[in-house]
Each structure stands twice: as C-alpha cells, then as structure tokens.
Design a protein around this motif. Sequence first.
Motif, PDB file in Angstrom:
ATOM      1  N   GLY A   1      -5.970   3.299   7.364  1.00 46.46           N
ATOM      2  CA  GLY A   1      -5.880   1.997   6.695  1.00 46.46           C
ATOM      3  C   GLY A   1      -7.040   1.720   5.754  1.00 46.46           C
ATOM      4  N   GLN A   2      -7.879   2.752   5.524  1.00 54.85           N
ATOM      5  CA  GLN A   2      -9.019   2.568   4.624  1.00 54.85           C
ATOM      6  C   GLN A   2      -8.589   2.712   3.173  1.00 54.85           C
ATOM      7  OE1 GLN A   2     -12.340   1.678   5.368  1.00 54.85           O
ATOM      8  NE2 GLN A   2     -11.227   1.203   7.256  1.00 54.85           N
ATOM      9  N   LEU A   3      -9.164   1.867   2.339  1.00 59.73           N
ATOM     10  CA  LEU A   3      -8.837   1.889   0.907  1.00 59.73           C
ATOM     11  C   LEU A   3      -9.441   3.154   0.281  1.00 59.73           C
ATOM     12  CD1 LEU A   3      -9.290  -1.240  -1.313  1.00 59.73           C
ATOM     13  CD2 LEU A   3      -9.949   0.996  -2.110  1.00 59.73           C
TER      14      LEU A   3
ATOM     15  N   THR B   1      -4.090   3.667   0.566  1.00 56.85           N
ATOM     16  CA  THR B   1      -4.853   3.665   1.822  1.00 56.85           C
ATOM     17  C   THR B   1      -4.563   4.936   2.610  1.00 56.85           C
ATOM     18  OG1 THR B   1      -3.063   2.380   2.841  1.00 56.85           O
ATOM     19  CG2 THR B   1      -4.990   1.142   2.107  1.00 56.85           C
TER      20      THR B   1
ATOM     21  N   THR C   1       0.835  -1.204   0.000  1.00 55.02           N
ATOM     22  CA  THR C   1       0.000   0.000   0.000  1.00 55.02           C
ATOM     23  C   THR C   1       0.875   1.261   0.000  1.00 55.02           C
ATOM     24  OG1 THR C   1      -0.103   0.084   2.405  1.00 55.02           O
ATOM     25  CG2 THR C   1      -1.860  -1.146   1.296  1.00 55.02           C
TER      26      THR C   1
END
Length: 144
Positions: free
Chosen positions: A45-47, A41, A16
């Motif tokens: 940690g969110q896409l 991200t 990421t």
Amino acid sequence: MKVRNILATKGGRVITIAPEETVRRAVALLVEQRIGAVVVTDAAGQLVGILSERDVIRAAAEDESIFGQPVSAIMTRAVVIGMPQDDVLAVAHTMLEKRFRHLPIVDEGRLIGIISIGDVLKTQRDAYQGEIDTLETRIIAAGE
Ligand code: AMP
C-alpha cells in the motif's frame, strides 16, 4: 483553508494501481473512473509512483506498444505529496510551479486522499463566493 478541509468535502477515496499492471489497464481505469491520474502503490500500500494521462500520451507518441507494458515503465517515481495541514494556496502554488494537476495526500505515511487542481480552484471559488455573499448581505443591511 487547509488541504484537510478539501478532503472533508470530497472524501479520501484514491484510485490506485499496482506497478506490475499494464498501461492498458491503467488507461481503462482512468476512463472508467473519469480521472486524470492514478496513484501507483505496491503490495504494502506504499506510494511508489503516479501515472497521469499525460505520461500515457507522451509514451504512446514514442512507442505504440506501450499499452502492453507495465505501469512502472512510464510512471513518475519522484512523487510530490501534500499533507492534510498544508495550506491550499501553498499547494496551488506548488502545482502551478511544478506543472502538475494531482497531489496525493499522505498522513503519517498513509495515503489518505488526492486533490486535483480542479478541487483547489473549486475551493477557492466557493470561498470567494462566500465572501461576496457576506459583503452583499452587509451592503443590504447597511442600506436598510
Ligand atoms: P498531471 O498534470 O497531473 O496530469 O501530470 C503531469 C506530469 O506530472 C506527469 O508526468 C505526471 O506523472 C506528473 N505528476 C502528476 N502529479 C504529480 C505529483 N504529485 N508529483 C510528481 N509528479 C506528478
């Protein structure tokens, strides 16, 4: 065959990058890790996107200063995701129809892996090879 079966073999490691990082850094990551796309991200940690080598090539063809710009400037935001319970054939169909080669896999809001069209093809080839081996064994057994 399900997506979770592919992840069980290849593992759940996902490379990421943050959207604020430069395109130059993303390209270095693609080269170092020998991959074709990096998942973007945020700090939680969110896409938030995906950046593939195609995005970089397309952007660089238009603007050579792209390498100093943030990943967020050229990433794809509307990311199609898969789930571990998805059928591999259905996933392959989606990737072919939508013309992309990478599918991040999300489970209960958490990024748990990524599969490429190469992973899908390898899984199908191994499954066909398994069927061929079984049939050959049956033919040999029938001839004995
Ligand atoms: P690829 O074939 O995966 O290298 O990507 C081709 C194009 O589709 C690029 O613009 C990518 O950003 C985009 N892309 C790749 N994977 C996905 C995905 N899972 N969802 C949406 N767009 C994607």
